[in-house]
Design an enzyme around this catalytic site. Structure first.
Site, mmCIF file in Angstrom:
data_model
loop_
_atom_site.group_PDB
_atom_site.id
_atom_site.type_symbol
_atom_site.label_atom_id
_atom_site.label_comp_id
_atom_site.label_asym_id
_atom_site.label_seq_id
_atom_site.Cartn_x
_atom_site.Cartn_y
_atom_site.Cartn_z
ATOM 1 N N ASN A 173 -5.334 -5.006 -15.405
ATOM 2 C CA ASN A 173 -5.366 -4.409 -14.074
ATOM 3 C C ASN A 173 -6.773 -4.536 -13.484
ATOM 4 O OD1 ASN A 173 -4.148 -2.837 -11.990
ATOM 5 N ND2 ASN A 173 -5.094 -0.975 -12.792
ATOM 6 N N GLU A 174 -6.868 -5.113 -12.282
ATOM 7 C CA GLU A 174 -8.114 -5.076 -11.489
ATOM 8 C C GLU A 174 -9.289 -5.772 -12.170
ATOM 9 O OE1 GLU A 174 -8.652 -0.929 -10.518
ATOM 10 O OE2 GLU A 174 -6.680 -0.781 -9.592
ATOM 11 N N ASN A 217 -2.193 -7.426 -12.299
ATOM 12 C CA ASN A 217 -2.034 -6.452 -11.209
ATOM 13 C C ASN A 217 -3.397 -6.184 -10.556
ATOM 14 O OD1 ASN A 217 -0.117 -4.510 -9.981
ATOM 15 N ND2 ASN A 217 -1.464 -2.936 -10.823
ATOM 16 N N HIS A 253 -2.107 -0.786 -1.727
ATOM 17 C CA HIS A 253 -2.657 0.454 -1.167
ATOM 18 C C HIS A 253 -3.236 0.034 0.182
ATOM 19 C CE1 HIS A 253 -2.072 2.698 -4.810
ATOM 20 N NE2 HIS A 253 -2.689 1.773 -5.512
ATOM 21 N N GLU A 282 2.224 -0.720 -6.144
ATOM 22 C CA GLU A 282 1.690 0.653 -5.980
ATOM 23 C C GLU A 282 1.638 1.018 -4.495
ATOM 24 O OE1 GLU A 282 -2.063 1.165 -8.048
ATOM 25 O OE2 GLU A 282 -1.418 -0.060 -9.735
ATOM 26 N N ASP A 284 1.410 2.339 -0.877
ATOM 27 C CA ASP A 284 1.268 3.492 0.017
ATOM 28 C C ASP A 284 0.535 3.005 1.267
ATOM 29 O OD1 ASP A 284 -1.411 3.424 -0.981
ATOM 30 O OD2 ASP A 284 -1.012 5.070 -2.370
HETATM 31 O O1 9MR Z 1 -2.781 7.591 -8.869
HETATM 32 C C1 9MR Z 1 -3.544 7.580 -10.077
HETATM 33 C C2 9MR Z 1 -4.313 8.892 -10.175
HETATM 34 O O2 9MR Z 1 -3.408 9.982 -10.278
HETATM 35 C C3 9MR Z 1 -5.209 8.830 -11.403
HETATM 36 O O3 9MR Z 1 -6.019 9.987 -11.444
HETATM 37 C C4 9MR Z 1 -6.102 7.593 -11.347
HETATM 38 C C5 9MR Z 1 -6.928 7.451 -12.628
HETATM 39 O O4 9MR Z 1 -6.087 7.277 -13.737
HETATM 40 O O5 9MR Z 1 -5.316 6.422 -11.212
HETATM 41 C C6 9MR Z 1 -4.509 6.410 -10.056
HETATM 42 O O6 9MR Z 1 -3.754 5.235 -10.005
HETATM 43 C C7 9MR Z 1 -4.464 4.014 -9.786
HETATM 44 C C8 9MR Z 1 -3.759 2.928 -10.576
HETATM 45 O O7 9MR Z 1 -3.671 3.280 -11.915
HETATM 46 C C9 9MR Z 1 -4.459 1.601 -10.392
HETATM 47 N N1 9MR Z 1 -4.569 1.247 -9.003
HETATM 48 C C10 9MR Z 1 -5.173 2.267 -8.148
HETATM 49 C C11 9MR Z 1 -4.412 3.596 -8.311
HETATM 50 C C12 9MR Z 1 -4.970 4.649 -7.370
HETATM 51 O O8 9MR Z 1 -6.292 4.928 -7.698
#
Ligand code: 9MR
Length: 372
Positions: A173-174, A217, A253, A282, A284
């Protein structure tokens, strides 16, 4: 057009105040006030999952975490009605599944996998390797041994454990960063192993569960041309060398303003044209760039159109056989991660109000799916 009768019903719901109405009389302190009259009755709205031939997913919390589906049970009727795919927002990240070097913690994620299976849903795994500091276990940050062997074992153990329970994984991821000279994020993994850690993770995951669909991702690939090109170059290199990547997750996002729909569609197409599966992983859509106190009706409408147009772009760019599905990153506005960032900032990025009534955005998704 899938179903004219259904479309007529939706149009009526929206026109009759089901989706498009709504009072602006809310205060910034109460999300509940965004509920108002967007609501259509639960049984009168179509189930999103019935409108698509691909998975329609929801990010959920589990275990004892805030908004866990096992605690906040009022959300279950809406989740069960609309979604046939789940992903854990937090509890399947590195620090949760692998808290100590020789200790894997599976019971919470197993409970989620059981919930998905019992309710006819698939479970997507998120995520085997991610740079986010708080989700890297401390023991790993301080690890002084053979990093490649350690990460291979991490990926292998977890992927093997969930074989048959998790249909697909965000393996890495990322990992791309358009701001660095190398184009890779200078995470701890990159510092230890260079970009090799990415391909090795895919190889280990494929070996441990040959049936799992393996995704790369990332966010903002539809917004930054350089980021998209870096990611495509990585994919092309991997393809040439037989590294097993099956698909790409566009986190999506995004917001109601930019990038253009054309740019979003072109980025989906660039990946689809290479033969990969494409997910919106993901999604939104934030609306509040100018820090307004209210979620005005005209903004609700813009958000609806934005959801609709992005999903239409996905359907136009990605052939049916390559659609990995669309997952929304949270159910109700008040519990979105974007509202955890800053107590002075509020947004309304999701499909449902806090009482689970569908927003105009929800009907934008419905219309896009019905248009197919
Ligand atoms: O939505 C997630 C949030 O509740 C958590 O605190 C955070 C850290 O684990 O991660 C957020 O989800 C992220 C996702 O795992 C990767 N892409 C970005 C998402 C939003 O920050």
């Amino acid at each position: 057009m899938k179903n004219l009768v259904l479309l007529a019903l939706i149009s009526c719901l929206v026109a009759c105040g089901g989706g498009g109405g709504g009072s602006n009389h809310q205060t910034s302190s109460t999300y509940a006030s965004s509920i108002s009259s967007d609501s259509s009755s639960f049984s009168s709205v179509p189930a999103l999952k019935d409108l698509a031939d691909f998975p329609i997913g929801m990010e959920v919390s589990a275990a004892d975490q805030p908004r866990s589906i096992f605690i906040e049970k009022s959300q279950l009727p809406t989740i069960n009605k609309h979604f046939n795919s789940l992903v854990a927002g937090v509890i399947m990240k590195m620090s949760f599944l692998h808290p100590e070097e020789f200790n894997y913690h599976y019971t919470d994620a197993d409970d989620l996998a059981d919930y998905a299976a019992e309710n006819g849903m698939i479970l997507h795994g998120h995520t085997l390797i991610w740079h986010w500091d708080s989700q890297i276990p401390d023991w790993m940050k301080n690890y002084t041994g053979d990093w490649q062997a350690m990460l291979d074992d991490h990926v292998t153990q977890i992927t093997a454990h969930f074989a048959g329970k998790v249909v697909s994984w965000d393996v890495v991821n990322e990992a791309i960063d358009p701001e660095t000279e190398s184009g890779f994020r200078e995470s701890i993994f990159y510092q230890k192993l260079g970009s090799k850690y990415i391909e090795n993770a895919f190889i280990a995951a494929r070996e441990a569960d040959p049936a799992a669909v393996l995704y790369y991702n990332d966010f903002a690939m539809e917004a930054s041309q350089r980021k998209l090109e870096l990611m495509l170059a990585m994919l092309d290199d991997f393809k040439e060398r037989g590294i097993p990547v099956d698909g790409v997750g566009f986190q999506m996002h995004t917001n109601i303003f930019d990038p253009s729909i054309e740019q979003i569609q072109a980025s989906f197409k660039a990946v689809a044209d290479r033969g990969y599966i494409v997910r919106i992983s993901e999604m939104d859509v934030t609306v509040n760039r100018f820090n307004e106190q209210f979620f005005y009706n005209h903004i609700k409408e813009l958000q609806k159109q934005r959801y609709k147009n992005i999903i239409k772009a996905y359907l136009a760019a990605v052939p049916a056989a390559q659609r990995g599905g669309i997952t929304f990153w949270g159910l109700v506005d008040g519990e979105s991660w974007v509202n955890e960032l800053d107590p002075d900032y509020r947004d309304w990025p999701l499909l449902f109000n806090d009482d689970y009534s569908p927003k105009p955005a929800f009907f934008g998704v419905v219309e896009a799916l019905l248009d197919e």
